[in-house]
Design a protein around this motif. Structure first.
Motif, PDB file in Angstrom:
ATOM      1  N   GLU A 245       0.832  -1.192   0.000  1.00 27.85           N
ATOM      2  CA  GLU A 245       0.000   0.000   0.000  1.00 27.85           C
ATOM      3  C   GLU A 245       0.870   1.246   0.000  1.00 27.85           C
ATOM      4  OE1 GLU A 245      -2.736  -0.025   3.199  1.00 27.85           O
ATOM      5  OE2 GLU A 245      -3.912  -1.725   2.441  1.00 27.85           O
ATOM      6  N   SER A 246       0.305   2.338  -0.477  1.00 28.54           N
ATOM      7  CA  SER A 246       0.972   3.629  -0.444  1.00 28.54           C
ATOM      8  C   SER A 246       0.617   4.333   0.863  1.00 28.54           C
ATOM      9  CB  SER A 246       0.533   4.480  -1.641  1.00 28.54           C
ATOM     10  OG  SER A 246       1.138   5.757  -1.593  1.00 28.54           O
ATOM     11  N   VAL A 247       1.619   4.684   1.658  1.00 24.63           N
ATOM     12  CA  VAL A 247       1.381   5.283   2.972  1.00 24.63           C
ATOM     13  C   VAL A 247       2.164   6.584   3.085  1.00 24.63           C
ATOM     14  CG1 VAL A 247       0.979   3.044   4.053  1.00 24.63           C
ATOM     15  CG2 VAL A 247       3.285   4.020   4.049  1.00 24.63           C
ATOM     16  N   SER A 248       1.755   7.403   4.029  1.00 26.49           N
ATOM     17  CA  SER A 248       2.433   8.673   4.288  1.00 26.49           C
ATOM     18  C   SER A 248       3.651   8.435   5.175  1.00 26.49           C
ATOM     19  CB  SER A 248       1.467   9.643   4.962  1.00 26.49           C
ATOM     20  OG  SER A 248       2.119  10.846   5.298  1.00 26.49           O
ATOM     21  N   ARG A 249       4.742   9.111   4.865  1.00 26.39           N
ATOM     22  CA  ARG A 249       5.984   8.965   5.620  1.00 26.39           C
ATOM     23  C   ARG A 249       6.510  10.343   5.987  1.00 26.39           C
ATOM     24  NH1 ARG A 249      11.407   9.064   4.533  1.00 26.39           N
ATOM     25  NH2 ARG A 249      12.735   7.718   5.829  1.00 26.39           N
ATOM     26  N   VAL A 250       7.010  10.454   7.224  1.00 26.24           N
ATOM     27  CA  VAL A 250       7.562  11.726   7.703  1.00 26.24           C
ATOM     28  C   VAL A 250       9.056  11.548   7.943  1.00 26.24           C
ATOM     29  CG1 VAL A 250       7.505  13.485   9.507  1.00 26.24           C
ATOM     30  CG2 VAL A 250       5.385  12.371   8.786  1.00 26.24           C
ATOM     31  N   ASP A 251       9.854  12.428   7.394  1.00 27.90           N
ATOM     32  CA  ASP A 251      11.286  12.461   7.676  1.00 27.90           C
ATOM     33  C   ASP A 251      11.476  13.275   8.958  1.00 27.90           C
ATOM     34  OD1 ASP A 251      14.005  12.934   7.837  1.00 27.90           O
ATOM     35  OD2 ASP A 251      14.264  13.084   5.660  1.00 27.90           O
ATOM     36  N   TRP A 252      11.805  12.570  10.060  1.00 30.56           N
ATOM     37  CA  TRP A 252      11.863  13.239  11.354  1.00 30.56           C
ATOM     38  C   TRP A 252      13.107  14.111  11.511  1.00 30.56           C
ATOM     39  CZ3 TRP A 252       7.445  13.491  13.523  1.00 30.56           C
ATOM     40  CH2 TRP A 252       6.514  12.454  13.376  1.00 30.56           C
ATOM     41  N   GLU A 253      13.978  14.085  10.539  1.00 30.73           N
ATOM     42  CA  GLU A 253      15.130  14.995  10.578  1.00 30.73           C
ATOM     43  C   GLU A 253      14.757  16.363   9.997  1.00 30.73           C
ATOM     44  OE1 GLU A 253      18.031  14.432  11.944  1.00 30.73           O
ATOM     45  OE2 GLU A 253      17.504  12.380  12.533  1.00 30.73           O
ATOM     46  N   THR A 254      13.991  16.361   8.904  1.00 31.47           N
ATOM     47  CA  THR A 254      13.649  17.619   8.219  1.00 31.47           C
ATOM     48  C   THR A 254      12.180  18.009   8.387  1.00 31.47           C
ATOM     49  OG1 THR A 254      13.124  16.455   6.155  1.00 31.47           O
ATOM     50  CG2 THR A 254      15.414  17.107   6.493  1.00 31.47           C
ATOM     51  N   GLY A 255      11.328  17.054   8.791  1.00 32.86           N
ATOM     52  CA  GLY A 255       9.903  17.334   8.889  1.00 32.86           C
ATOM     53  C   GLY A 255       9.167  17.230   7.581  1.00 32.86           C
ATOM     54  N   GLU A 256       9.855  16.814   6.522  1.00 33.40           N
ATOM     55  CA  GLU A 256       9.229  16.681   5.201  1.00 33.40           C
ATOM     56  C   GLU A 256       8.303  15.465   5.176  1.00 33.40           C
ATOM     57  OE1 GLU A 256       9.944  18.438   2.219  1.00 33.40           O
ATOM     58  OE2 GLU A 256      11.135  19.941   3.292  1.00 33.40           O
ATOM     59  N   ARG A 257       7.170  15.611   4.464  1.00 32.54           N
ATOM     60  CA  ARG A 257       6.213  14.518   4.315  1.00 32.54           C
ATOM     61  C   ARG A 257       6.243  14.026   2.884  1.00 32.54           C
ATOM     62  NH1 ARG A 257       0.807  15.616   7.706  1.00 32.54           N
ATOM     63  NH2 ARG A 257       0.993  13.362   7.820  1.00 32.54           N
ATOM     64  N   SER A 258       6.100  12.722   2.726  1.00 36.76           N
ATOM     65  CA  SER A 258       6.085  12.117   1.397  1.00 36.76           C
ATOM     66  C   SER A 258       5.260  10.845   1.457  1.00 36.76           C
ATOM     67  CB  SER A 258       7.512  11.808   0.929  1.00 36.76           C
ATOM     68  OG  SER A 258       8.138  10.893   1.806  1.00 36.76           O
ATOM     69  N   ARG A 259       4.988  10.286   0.292  1.00 36.71           N
ATOM     70  CA  ARG A 259       4.264   9.023   0.217  1.00 36.71           C
ATOM     71  C   ARG A 259       5.182   7.967  -0.377  1.00 36.71           C
ATOM     72  NH1 ARG A 259      -0.740   9.301   1.827  1.00 36.71           N
ATOM     73  NH2 ARG A 259      -1.188   7.180   1.095  1.00 36.71           N
ATOM     74  N   THR A 260       5.100   6.787   0.191  1.00 41.28           N
ATOM     75  CA  THR A 260       5.947   5.688  -0.262  1.00 41.28           C
ATOM     76  C   THR A 260       5.161   4.385  -0.175  1.00 41.28           C
ATOM     77  OG1 THR A 260       8.045   4.543   0.123  1.00 41.28           O
ATOM     78  CG2 THR A 260       6.852   5.291   2.057  1.00 41.28           C
ATOM     79  N   LYS A 261       5.594   3.397  -0.917  1.00 37.14           N
ATOM     80  CA  LYS A 261       4.933   2.092  -0.893  1.00 37.14           C
ATOM     81  C   LYS A 261       5.566   1.221   0.191  1.00 37.14           C
ATOM     82  CE  LYS A 261       3.236   1.888  -5.633  1.00 37.14           C
ATOM     83  NZ  LYS A 261       1.827   1.925  -5.202  1.00 37.14           N
TER      84      LYS A 261
END
Length: 451
Positions: A245-261
């Protein structure tokens, strides 16, 4: 709860920096071939000087390692019954399998807590107490005259404070993580004392699992009885599998949000709505019928009655003694002849036919009619024997009787008969586990009200 094995939701592989290291690769590959599990492989790598060498990797199958089971044959049975060998893969893998939960309450089916591990094992964990989430750790080992005092009960646990992840240095340092444990039985592959744990740290997996349980429970009135879990015609309704599934991911170093499988563990309820409603109504009707026919309303009791520390007047022996003795001499039947009772109909009763004479009556729930004796001491003895047969502890049946009938119930034939009837009915319907669960739930609800 006695966990006999673990099914991992994925794999662990060597870090990229060690993937080309011949020594680390040999240790890793030997562990995989021996089926010892990733915990043992990681320990062997640490002893060889490779600390923190493995990282998780999702795969479309679950990992079953015989060495992670106390009985390796249980892992072999699981793979034999539900394993698949798919094209291009020489190894039989576990892609899909049914599960049965040990509780009917969906809130107790998945244990989720915060856990902080070190090289020596679990250091801190969270625990819910009275609606508050606390951080639990090990206390200091006491010393006397400069020497460590040996403790018979192990190192005591202490409350560090309230568990607030946003303010916790271990959580912010990625040392403490939110982990969930799904404890199940696998029908057709594990026996009555083999409970399997499926650990996962995926928020999305746990959210989907809990959502499926809540949806089914909403149809069943808030709980999921065992007869519903076993499904229509004995086909279990809950099946575990893996999906991408495609889920939301947060980079806890920069706070950037992205979607990944991601490949996530998933649980489906494989039953038609009509069959689910039918099973739920049947289970609800059975429970309601048992309550109405066999048991009176719960008697409100004080907190002292719910305590395990009973006063001498409430000793278990006063209610359900192991051996029963009647006080005083045995009654002697009168030798005087008695006149027969007057009959309204002078005609003699018609003789029974041969078929009627040999007919076996349908099993009922009238224990008084079936039992060889119906005096209070005899009923106590029967109840004590049945409790031993089905595995009910004397303290449990005493507390349950106090809740249903009030104190002194063990001296009354009616209350003793009703408990005997309830146990006999459960045995006739092959639902002893359901009755025991109902008894424990009643006691727990009373404790919650008292607190």
């Amino acid at each position: 709860m006695h966990i006999t094995g673990r099914i991992r939701p994925g794999l662990k592989v060597l870090k990229r920096a060690l993937a080309q290291n011949a020594k680390a690769s040999n240790i890793y590959n030997r562990g995989l071939a021996a089926g010892v599990g990733f915990k043992a492989i990681e320990s062997a790598l640490e002893k060889a000087g490779f600390k923190g060498s493995l990282v998780p990797k999702n795969e479309p199958f679950f990992s079953v390692w015989p060495k992670e089971f106390k009985n390796p044959q249980a892992a072999e049975r699981i793979l034999e019954v539900y394993g698949e060998q798919r094209e291009g893969d020489p190894v039989k893998r576990l892609y899909r399998f049914p599960v049965v939960f040990l509780h009917s309450d969906p809130r107790r089916m998945i244990l989720t807590r915060y856990e902080c591990y070190t090289a020596s094992g679990l250091k801190y964990r969270s625990e819910e107490r009275n609606g508050e989430r606390l951080c639990i750790g090990k206390g200091e080992i006491p010393k006397r005259n400069g020497r460590v005092v040996r403790l018979s009960t192990g190192v005591p646990e202490v409350v560090r404070g309230t568990c607030v992840p946003e303010e916790c240095p271990e959580f912010q340092g990625n040392l403490c993580k939110r982990r969930s444990h799904v404890i199940v039985s696998i029908p057709g592959a594990t026996n009555a004392v083999e409970f399997v744990e499926i650990p996962t740290g995926s928020f999305y997996s746990v959210e989907q699992l809990q959502g499926t349980l809540n949806d089914v429970a909403s149809v069943c009135g808030g709980t999921i009885p065992m007869e519903v879990q076993l499904g229509y015609k004995g086909y279990p309704i809950f099946w575990m599998s893996k999906v991408t599934e495609s889920v939301s991911r947060v980079d806890w170093e920069t706070g950037e949000r992205s979607r990944t499988k991601q490949i996530l563990a998933r649980m489906d309820a494989e039953i038609e709505m009509a069959h689910l409603i039918s099973l739920a109504e049947t289970a609800a009707a059975r429970i309601q019928s048992m309550r109405q026919r066999l048991l009176p309303p719960i008697v409100q009791t004080s907190k002292e009655v719910l305590s395990l520390a009973h006063e001498p007047a409430s000793r278990l022996e006063d209610y359900i003694p192991a051996t029963v003795k009647t006080e005083g001499p045995e009654p002697v039947p009168s030798q005087e002849p008695t006149e027969p009772p007057l009959r309204a109909d002078p005609q003699p009763a018609e003789p029974k036919s041969a078929a009627q004479a040999t007919e076996i009556p349908e099993p009922g729930i009238d224990v008084a009619a079936e039992a060889p004796g119906t005096t209070v001491p005899e009923l106590r003895k029967q109840l004590s024997g049945l409790c031993n047969t089905i595995g009910l502890q004397p303290e449990t049946i005493l507390r349950y009787g106090n809740l249903r009938f009030g104190e002194g119930w063990g001296r009354k034939a009616d209350s003793l008969k009703k408990l005997l009837e309830a146990i006999h009915l459960a045995m006739l319907q092959d639902d002893v586990d359901g009755l025991i669960a109902e008894i424990h739930d009643t006691i727990q609800e009373a404790q919650n009200r008292a607190s």
